[in-house]
Design a protein around this motif. Structure first.
Motif, PDB file in Angstrom:
ATOM      1  N   GLY A 233       0.813  -1.211   0.000  1.00  0.00           N
ATOM      2  CA  GLY A 233       0.000   0.000   0.000  1.00  0.00           C
ATOM      3  C   GLY A 233       0.841   1.253   0.000  1.00  0.00           C
ATOM      4  O   GLY A 233       2.024   1.235   0.337  1.00  0.00           O
ATOM      5  N   TYR A 234       0.207   2.365  -0.368  1.00  0.00           N
ATOM      6  CA  TYR A 234       0.911   3.640  -0.371  1.00  0.00           C
ATOM      7  C   TYR A 234      -0.090   4.788  -0.283  1.00  0.00           C
ATOM      8  O   TYR A 234      -1.288   4.641  -0.570  1.00  0.00           O
ATOM      9  CB  TYR A 234       1.803   3.789  -1.605  1.00  0.00           C
ATOM     10  N   ILE A 235       0.441   5.952   0.126  1.00  0.00           N
ATOM     11  CA  ILE A 235      -0.335   7.182   0.238  1.00  0.00           C
ATOM     12  C   ILE A 235       0.227   8.192  -0.753  1.00  0.00           C
ATOM     13  O   ILE A 235       1.447   8.372  -0.854  1.00  0.00           O
ATOM     14  CB  ILE A 235      -0.251   7.776   1.661  1.00  0.00           C
ATOM     15  N   THR A 236      -0.653   8.872  -1.492  1.00  0.00           N
ATOM     16  CA  THR A 236      -0.240   9.929  -2.417  1.00  0.00           C
ATOM     17  C   THR A 236      -1.085  11.174  -2.175  1.00  0.00           C
ATOM     18  O   THR A 236      -2.135  11.113  -1.527  1.00  0.00           O
ATOM     19  CB  THR A 236      -0.416   9.504  -3.883  1.00  0.00           C
ATOM     20  N   LYS A 237      -0.594  12.290  -2.670  1.00  0.00           N
ATOM     21  CA  LYS A 237      -1.451  13.462  -2.758  1.00  0.00           C
ATOM     22  C   LYS A 237      -2.527  13.167  -3.803  1.00  0.00           C
ATOM     23  O   LYS A 237      -2.313  12.400  -4.746  1.00  0.00           O
ATOM     24  CB  LYS A 237      -0.642  14.699  -3.163  1.00  0.00           C
ATOM     25  N   ARG A 238      -3.682  13.769  -3.640  1.00  0.00           N
ATOM     26  CA  ARG A 238      -4.778  13.538  -4.588  1.00  0.00           C
ATOM     27  C   ARG A 238      -4.332  13.875  -6.011  1.00  0.00           C
ATOM     28  O   ARG A 238      -3.718  14.914  -6.248  1.00  0.00           O
ATOM     29  CB  ARG A 238      -5.973  14.411  -4.180  1.00  0.00           C
ATOM     30  N   ASN A 239      -4.594  12.945  -6.951  1.00  0.00           N
ATOM     31  CA  ASN A 239      -4.260  13.110  -8.367  1.00  0.00           C
ATOM     32  C   ASN A 239      -2.755  13.200  -8.629  1.00  0.00           C
ATOM     33  O   ASN A 239      -2.311  13.799  -9.611  1.00  0.00           O
ATOM     34  CB  ASN A 239      -4.959  14.342  -8.965  1.00  0.00           C
ATOM     35  N   SER A 240      -1.959  12.597  -7.730  1.00  0.00           N
ATOM     36  CA  SER A 240      -0.507  12.561  -7.917  1.00  0.00           C
ATOM     37  C   SER A 240      -0.037  11.116  -7.906  1.00  0.00           C
ATOM     38  O   SER A 240      -0.646  10.257  -7.258  1.00  0.00           O
ATOM     39  CB  SER A 240       0.185  13.356  -6.806  1.00  0.00           C
ATOM     40  N   SER A 241       1.050  10.852  -8.608  1.00  0.00           N
ATOM     41  CA  SER A 241       1.588   9.488  -8.641  1.00  0.00           C
ATOM     42  C   SER A 241       2.753   9.302  -7.672  1.00  0.00           C
ATOM     43  O   SER A 241       3.243   8.184  -7.490  1.00  0.00           O
ATOM     44  CB  SER A 241       2.059   9.150 -10.061  1.00  0.00           C
ATOM     45  N   LYS A 243       4.561   8.557  -4.432  1.00  0.00           N
ATOM     46  CA  LYS A 243       4.216   7.820  -3.221  1.00  0.00           C
ATOM     47  C   LYS A 243       4.894   8.460  -2.016  1.00  0.00           C
ATOM     48  O   LYS A 243       6.118   8.445  -1.879  1.00  0.00           O
ATOM     49  CB  LYS A 243       4.643   6.357  -3.352  1.00  0.00           C
ATOM     50  N   LEU A 244       4.092   9.049  -1.137  1.00  0.00           N
ATOM     51  CA  LEU A 244       4.627   9.738   0.032  1.00  0.00           C
ATOM     52  C   LEU A 244       4.998   8.770   1.143  1.00  0.00           C
ATOM     53  O   LEU A 244       6.056   8.878   1.747  1.00  0.00           O
ATOM     54  CB  LEU A 244       3.597  10.760   0.543  1.00  0.00           C
ATOM     55  N   TYR A 245       4.112   7.820   1.419  1.00  0.00           N
ATOM     56  CA  TYR A 245       4.338   6.840   2.493  1.00  0.00           C
ATOM     57  C   TYR A 245       3.929   5.462   1.978  1.00  0.00           C
ATOM     58  O   TYR A 245       2.870   5.313   1.365  1.00  0.00           O
ATOM     59  CB  TYR A 245       3.533   7.215   3.740  1.00  0.00           C
ATOM     60  N   LYS A 246       4.792   4.481   2.224  1.00  0.00           N
ATOM     61  CA  LYS A 246       4.571   3.143   1.680  1.00  0.00           C
ATOM     62  C   LYS A 246       4.602   2.087   2.778  1.00  0.00           C
ATOM     63  O   LYS A 246       5.234   2.270   3.819  1.00  0.00           O
ATOM     64  CB  LYS A 246       5.635   2.814   0.631  1.00  0.00           C
ATOM     65  N   LEU A 247       3.924   0.981   2.520  1.00  0.00           N
ATOM     66  CA  LEU A 247       3.945  -0.175   3.416  1.00  0.00           C
ATOM     67  C   LEU A 247       3.948  -1.436   2.571  1.00  0.00           C
ATOM     68  O   LEU A 247       3.102  -1.605   1.689  1.00  0.00           O
ATOM     69  CB  LEU A 247       2.720  -0.181   4.340  1.00  0.00           C
ATOM     70  N   ASN A 248       4.931  -2.311   2.838  1.00  0.00           N
ATOM     71  CA  ASN A 248       5.021  -3.559   2.092  1.00  0.00           C
ATOM     72  C   ASN A 248       5.312  -4.703   3.058  1.00  0.00           C
ATOM     73  O   ASN A 248       6.297  -4.667   3.785  1.00  0.00           O
ATOM     74  CB  ASN A 248       6.102  -3.474   1.014  1.00  0.00           C
TER      75      ASN A 248
END
Length: 355
Positions: A233-241, A243-248
């Motif tokens: 999983g990952y977190i992005t700003k809306r409509n951006s590609s 990846k600000l924060y990731k979890l694997n």
């Protein structure tokens, strides 16, 4: 030589004082205690799998049964043991734990599909005393729900010694570590397989152990354990590609994945790792998989300024600069340099007068 020695002593004193200010407190003394008793489940004939060391029982709707555990004490003193029946929940590390007893947990830690409460179905004594060098049998009574159900009711019985004495020593803090046994309990009407299902119920920012994280609440809506769960999983700003924060989390044959308890909520954290939480519009993209089953979630969410400011103030991972402390240290260094220069000048003048 005497003047040089004074400078050295003053410098060492200054370093020690700065170190004391920076450390803030003296360490506490921690004393660990061994577990003074053993718990042995006495598995009955209706145990589903005799290889399991916990109770995994098949009973009919409305059926009552009394099972037992053996408590053994090999020490020279009596041991008092408190017993509690708990629900199975899932913590933020993706580990099933057995500690839920409060009705408040029915809303925060369990899915609304949780209808058969194991805490009400299993009754254990509050406390038992095991005499020195003895063992006792403790009865556990079970009353199944009247309605037939699929899957399992899951929980655990915790056993914790309550008569541990804390040793006191002058001027120090002693912590007694209390260890507990947990014996798992699963109850079922049949052994039919239940297809697992996960549902994303919300995304928010909160703090876990004073560390800010964006938390995705994933609900297990089925009365079955979901094992060896892989996460990407990952977190992005809306409509951006980006990846600000990731979890694997990889899951393989060694069962290194996560485990989710039946009908429980798994709060999946994406820690910010020291970054300040910034208000704005974000998107969560989360994929979870277990033994061939796969779930993909995508959800937009918003962080408001007031929420971000509140969390940033108490996040221990954010490096907060104390300008007063820096100013104090700089001031002490300047004073040290002035003193050193004055002592050097004094020594120099003294040498000139001698010559």
């Amino acid at each position: 030589m005497r003047v040089t020695g004074l400078i050295k002593k003053f410098f060492l004193f200054l370093v020690a004082m700065i170190g004391l200010v920076m450390s803030g407190a003296a360490p506490a003394v921690v004393s660990a205690n061994e577990i003074n008793f053993a718990v042995i489940p006495n598995l009955p004939d209706n145990q589903v799998d005799k290889n399991h060391s916990y109770f995994d029982l098949k009973l009919d709707p409305g059926q009552s049964q009394t099972v037992s555990v053996t408590l053994k004490n090999d020490t020279d003193k009596d041991v008092v043991v408190a017993m509690t029946m708990t629900r199975a929940t899932t913590n933020t590390a993706g580990v099933v734990q057995y500690s839920s007893t409060s009705d408040k947990d029915l809303k925060s830690k369990l899915d609304k599909s949780y209808t058969n409460d194991i805490v009400k179905a299993v009754n254990v004594p509050n406390s038992q005393t095991i005499p020195a060098h003895s063992s006792i049998q403790v009865p556990i009574t079970i009353k199944m729900p009247n309605q037939n159900f699929k899957g399992v009711m899951a929980g655990g019985i915790t056993f914790k010694q309550t008569n541990l004495k804390q040793k006191k020593s002058s001027g120090q803090t002693n912590i007694v570590n209390q260890y507990a046994y947990t014996v798992g309990v699963t109850l079922r009407n049949n052994t039919d397989k239940v297809s697992p299902n996960l549902k994303l119920s919300g995304v928010t920012a909160e703090q876990l152990n004073y560390r800010t994280a964006i938390v995705a609440s994933v609900n297990n809506t089925t009365p079955s354990y979901i094992n060896n769960v892989a996460i990407d999983g990952y977190i992005t700003k809306r409509n951006s590609s980006k990846k600000l924060y990731k979890l694997n989390v990889n899951a393989d044959k060694t069962n290194s994945g996560k485990q989710i308890a039946p009908n429980s909520v798994y709060d999946v954290p994406f820690f910010l790792g020291g970054d300040e939480l910034k208000p704005g519009k974000y998107t969560l993209d989360l994929t979870m998989a277990s033994h061939g089953d796969k779930w993909h979630f995508k959800q937009n969410f918003t962080i408001v300024s007031k929420q971000a400011e509140k969390l940033n103030k108490t996040d221990v991972d954010i490096v907060k600069i104390s300008w007063w402390l820096i100013a104090g240290i700089v001031g002490l260094i300047i004073l040290l340099l002035i003193l050193a220069y004055w002592l050097w000048q004094k020594k120099r003048n003294s040498n000139n007068e001698t010559n």
